[in-house]
Design an enzyme around this catalytic site. Structure first.
Site, short mmCIF file in Angstrom:
data_model
loop_
_atom_site.label_atom_id
_atom_site.label_comp_id
_atom_site.label_asym_id
_atom_site.label_seq_id
_atom_site.Cartn_x
_atom_site.Cartn_y
_atom_site.Cartn_z
N HIS A 410 -0.93 -2.03 4.03
CA HIS A 410 -0.43 -0.75 4.55
C HIS A 410 0.88 -0.32 3.93
CE1 HIS A 410 -0.28 2.69 7.10
NE2 HIS A 410 -1.19 2.25 7.96
N ASP A 414 -2.72 3.80 3.33
CA ASP A 414 -2.66 4.08 4.76
C ASP A 414 -4.06 4.20 5.33
OD1 ASP A 414 -3.56 6.52 3.91
OD2 ASP A 414 -1.67 7.58 4.25
#
Ligand SMILES: Cc1cc2nc3c(=O)[nH]c(=O)nc-3n(C[C@H](O)[C@H](O)[C@H](O)COP(=O)(O)OP(=O)(O)OC[C@H]3O[C@@H](n4cnc5c(N)ncnc54)[C@H](O)[C@@H]3O)c2cc1C
Lengths: 438, 465
Positions: A410, A414
């Site tokens: 992440h 995303d």
């Protein structure tokens, strides 16, 4: 006084390297012949190495905790007196261990003849001429390294010319010796962990209720990589359902003809590799790595396939998947699979991956959350394909279904990108053209 | 007339050509072979085989002459030169018949006549008393061999100045002969003629006879031949050759000045040159360099579909090399990807007595290539077998690389040297080291024990010396 080389001994067939655990002597220390000089550890065994001769430890070349290829010089002894046993250290081997098969000479010669240490027997059964074995010995090339040298001689035999070319290339730095831990993983045979006796632990974990096992180098490396990956990348997992019916049908329709034509079985892997490769082209940000605050974007797609082998996890890499059509991918997958089984992977085969696929579905697992293979930023895990009842256009249908998981880093990928990427993979497989010809 | 078409047509029926043809037929290719003369080429008709027959006569004679040594005596030992020559021709004829049989057996079409390449796979065959014929082939293997070379300005008149071909078919034995060139062919004829009673003088430009062989052995060889009665002039340059009506005068400059040598005949044995002319190579644009066709390691010329093997592609001019090249060439055509021929592992033999045989590098060459050497020598003299059979003259010399133990060269002089060399050719080809050679048990008593002992000697472990 004569200076004697102490080398990393070959502790068994197909062992390529050893780690120095502890030097029992300091530079300048006097050592008796056969007195323990150091302790080493390899994939298979830990051993105390006796000194090859009486003398003074003149120089330690390789410090503790460093791993080097067998036959590498690790220290020098200044021998005492005229009588020199120049034979390299031959440890007393633990009984459980296989002894190397001598080729040129019986072990432990006592004369002042130059050291002739037998190379391990080739695991592949390939023939090596006495001359090639001599050159290998002279140039410090271990058997597992020798096994990787392509042969141009009679029946693919590695000839003098081939090994000399290899030696020259190695000396010029064009090729690296396969000393990375992942390679010994690929080429070493045998068990992953073996029982050891550690008195400090025995008190806490008495037998027979407890067994104490030594983690092999391979296991230790895996542990290290996994901890590092989880510590480095904030992992997020996205799970998607995928209808594999078209793929199953396509494979079913072509399997026999394909095998006849190509000489190997058509598996699901190339379908998935193709889907991933196409999705990467659309979303290249998943084909990156991070260095500090920089993103390293790779303009090639090298897809690693995680495979469980008898020596642990290994990830051979399909190079330049973006340049291959379906047939090319199928061949590349088969080539790597064959060579993985035959333990014929080269160091190059397991390097340079930019994305990884892990098919734990083969064990029946439905859903998993794989750990990213650093320094990559995403991995896809594929669950078992099972027929399930699903609803299509408000009708009930029986379809071949699977769950795919995408774990992503992440820091850079995303949820939106991860989800879209996975969706792209899924759509390609779901809509696979049943009539596609190779 | 309808053109015949083939998968492979071989031009020339020598050991290179006929071997290639058989291999092609074995691999299922439709094969033809064009030969202007007799099948078997130089080797079977005018080279290896007839000369070996002659040399055996010389050898037998030599043995008879040593009869007393064996307790055998007789009077009136006579030599019938005509019968000796005839026997040699009969031997040659027999072996040539064998090749004709092999062609039939393998269903290879033998096309007699002179072949000329026309391009695009077409070949015209010209034969006397027949209209020209034309065939086509997907692959053409040029195996036209070589012919004796001569000194510029000295024509071979076949009477006073002869080549090897005449030397093996003379009707009258010359009383004296000057052999120009001390290579294998020159030395073999010198040995033969000397043995049958001709006065022989050998003239060689290089410092030693058999210049490609190891100098240590050729020195011994030279001494041995001189002892047999042959006069040998080395470092002697031929200035002129003047044939007269009854004899020939050869003028040479040697270290000690100019000399005029007279003989009944002069044998030109300075080597061979490729047969590259007048059959279309120029027209097709095939690259020819210094009288030989240029090929790659699969024997392809620069023109697709045209290959060349054997003497026509240059040294080493040896029958066994021609054959090996023929097999390789055909296998490469068939897509079998054969391993390249290793030219460092080819035996070279000279069949006089004592014989000389070798493989690989000489000591001088090995040193020049920068190797550090380990050399093992073993003479025949201490060998029980050598003494028992009365062949104590000889030596085995083995040359190893000190670093890796590679057998770099093997040199044998003595009886049976040409048969003994092969274990060393094999050893070299299989990349064994000296240790394997001397740890290989050799039968006792044999001359080959000298091979084992020479290898041991290189490691300081010889036993019987
Ligand atoms: C006296 C002598 C002794 C020798 N002894 C030995 C020995 O002991 N050991 C050894 O290994 N070698 C020996 N050699 C060498 C050996 O003979 C040659 O290396 C060998 O014959 C080469 O074979 P080849 O097939 O290349 O050519 P060749 O044997 O020369 O055959 C070529 C053939 O092609 C034919 N030809 C040429 N042009 C055409 C054309 N346009 N159309 C049709 N046919 C054509 C020729 O008639 C000939 O028959 C000796 C040579 C000589 C002269």
């Amino acid at each position: 006084m004569a200076r004697i080389e102490v080398v990393m001994p070959q502790m068994g067939e197909s062992i390529a390297e050893g780690t120095i655990v502890k030097w029992h002597k300091k530079v300048g220390d006097r050592v008796k012949k056969d007195e323990t000089l150091l302790e080493i550890s390899t994939d298979k065994v830990d051993s105390e190495i006796p000194s090859p001769a009486a003398g003074v430890l003149a120089e330690i070349v390789v410090p503790e905790q460093k791993t080097v290829a067998v036959r590498t010089v690790i220290a020098y002894l200044e021998a005492e007196g005229g009588a020199v046993a120049a034979e390299a250290s031959r440890p007393t081997v633990p009984s459980a261990m296989e002894t190397p098969k001598p080729i040129a000479m019986a072990p432990a010669p006592i004369s002042a003849a130059p050291a002739i240490t037998p190379l391990a027997a080739p695991a592949s059964g390939r023939f090596y001429s006495p001359l090639v074995l001599n050159i290998a010995r002279e140039e410090g090339i271990a058997m597992n390294e020798l096994e990787l040298i392509p042969g141009t001689g009679e029946g693919g035999r590695a000839s003098k010319k081939d090994i000399l070319a290899y030696v020259a290339a190695k000396k010029s730095g064009a090729i690296a010796a396969p000393s990375s831990p992942s390679v010994s993983k690929a080429t070493s045979a045998g068990i992953l962990a073996k029982p050891v006796d550690v008195p400090e632990l025995r008190g806490k974990y008495p037998a027979p209720d407890f067994e104490i096992l030594q983690m092999s180098n391979v296991l230790q490396k895996m542990a290290e990589h996994m901890v590092k990956s989880v510590a480095t990348s904030p992992h997020v997992a996205a799970i998607h359902e995928v209808d594999m019916t078209n793929v199953v049908k396509h494979r079913g329709a072509h399997a026999i003809e394909f095998e006849k034509k190509e000489g190997f079985k058509l598996t699901f892997t190339p379908y998935i590799v193709e889907a991933v490769s196409r999705a990467i082209k659309k979303y290249p940000l998943v084909n990156t790595s991070i260095e500090g605050d920089k993103i390293i974007k790779k303009n090639f797609i090298n897809i690693g396939i995680a495979v469980a082998s008898e020596n642990g996890l290994i990830v051979p890499v399909i190079k330049n998947a973006e340049e291959k059509n379906f047939l090319g991918l199928a061949r590349a997958v088969n080539d790597l699979a064959t060579r993985t089984r035959a333990k014929k992977l080269t160091p190059d085969d397991i390097q340079g991956g930019t994305f990884t696929i892990s098919n734990y579905g083969v064990f029946g697992t439905m859903i998993g959350t794989p750990i990213i293979n650093q320094p990559q930023v995403a991995i896809i895990g594929t669950g078992a394909i099972k027929k399930r009842v699903v609803v299509i256009d408000d009708a009930i249908a029986i379809r071949s279904m699977a769950y795919f998981t995408m774990s992503f880093d992440h820091r850079i990928v995303d949820g939106a990108l991860g989800g879209m990427f996975l969706e792209e993979v899924v759509q390609y497989l779901q809509n696979f053209d049943i009539n596609l010809k190779f | 007339m309808a053109e015949k078409s083939f998968d492979v047509v071989v031009l020339g029926g020598g050991p290179g050509g006929y071997t290639a043809a058989i291999r092609a037929a074995q691999l299922g290719m439709k094969t033809g072979i064009i030969e202007r003369d007799r099948l078997g080429g130089v080797c079977l008709n005018w080279g290896c085989i007839p000369t070996k027959a002659l040399l055996k006569n010389a050898e037998v004679l030599q043995t008879f002459r040593r009869g007393e040594e064996w307790g055998i005596s007789y009077d009136n030992l006579k030599v019938d030169f005509g019968k000796i020559i005839k026997r040699s021709r009969v031997v040659s004829e027999k072996i040539v018949k064998g090749v004709e049989y092999l062609m039939r057996k393998n269903k290879i079409e033998h096309i007699p006549g002179y072949g000329v390449l026309l391009g695009n796979g077409a070949i015209e065959i010209r034969a006397e008393g027949k209209p020209d014929e034309k065939v086509t082939a997907k692959h053409i293997v040029v195996a036209t061999g070589a012919r004796p070379r001569t000194i510029p300005g000295v024509p071979i008149d076949r009477k006073r100045v002869i080549s090897s071909t005449e030397a093996m078919s003379l009707t009258d034995q010359p009383k004296s002969m000057i052999v120009i060139g001390a290579g294998a062919i020159g030395i073999e004829f010198a040995y033969f003629y000397n043995a049958v009673g001709t006065k022989v003088t050998v003239v060689e430009m290089m410092p030693s006879i058999l210049p490609v062989e190891d100098a240590e052995l050729t020195k011994m060889m030279e001494a041995s031949l001189k002892k047999q009665g042959i006069e040998i002039l080395t470092q002697a340059k031929v200035e002129s050759v003047n044939p007269g009506s009854n004899d020939v005068t050869v003028t040479v400059t040697a270290a000690d000045g100019k000399k005029e040598l007279k003989g009944d005949v002069a044998l030109m044995a300075i080597g061979v040159q490729g047969n590259v002319e007048n059959f279309g190579l120029e027209k097709l644009g095939v690259t020819v360099e210094r009288g030989h066709v240029r090929v790659d390691s699969d024997y392809r010329t620069n023109i697709p579909g045209v290959y060349a093997i054997g003497d026509v592609i240059g040294p080493p001019w040896l029958a066994h090399v021609a054959s090996a090249e023929g097999v390789h060439c055909i296998e490469a055509i068939a897509g079998k990807k054969p391993a390249a021929i290793d030219y460092s592992s080819i035996p070279g033999c000279t069949y006089c007595q004592p014989q000389i045989a070798s493989v690989g590098l000489t000591e001088e060459k090995a040193k020049a290539e920068g190797y550090e050497l380990k050399i093992g020598r073993f003479p025949f003299r201490p060998l029980g077998k050598a003494v028992a059979i009365g062949e104590a003259e000889g030596m085995v010399k083995l040359i190893f690389d000190a670093k890796y133990g590679e057998l770099l060269g093997a040199h044998i002089m003595g009886a049976e040297a040409t048969e003994m060399i092969h274990e060393l050719v094999m050893a070299k080809k299989l990349e064994t080291t000296g240790k394997e050679i001397f740890h290989t048990i050799h039968a006792h008593p044999t001359l080959s024990e000298a091979v084992m002992e020479a290898a041991a000697a290189a490691y300081g472990e010889a036993i019987n010396i």
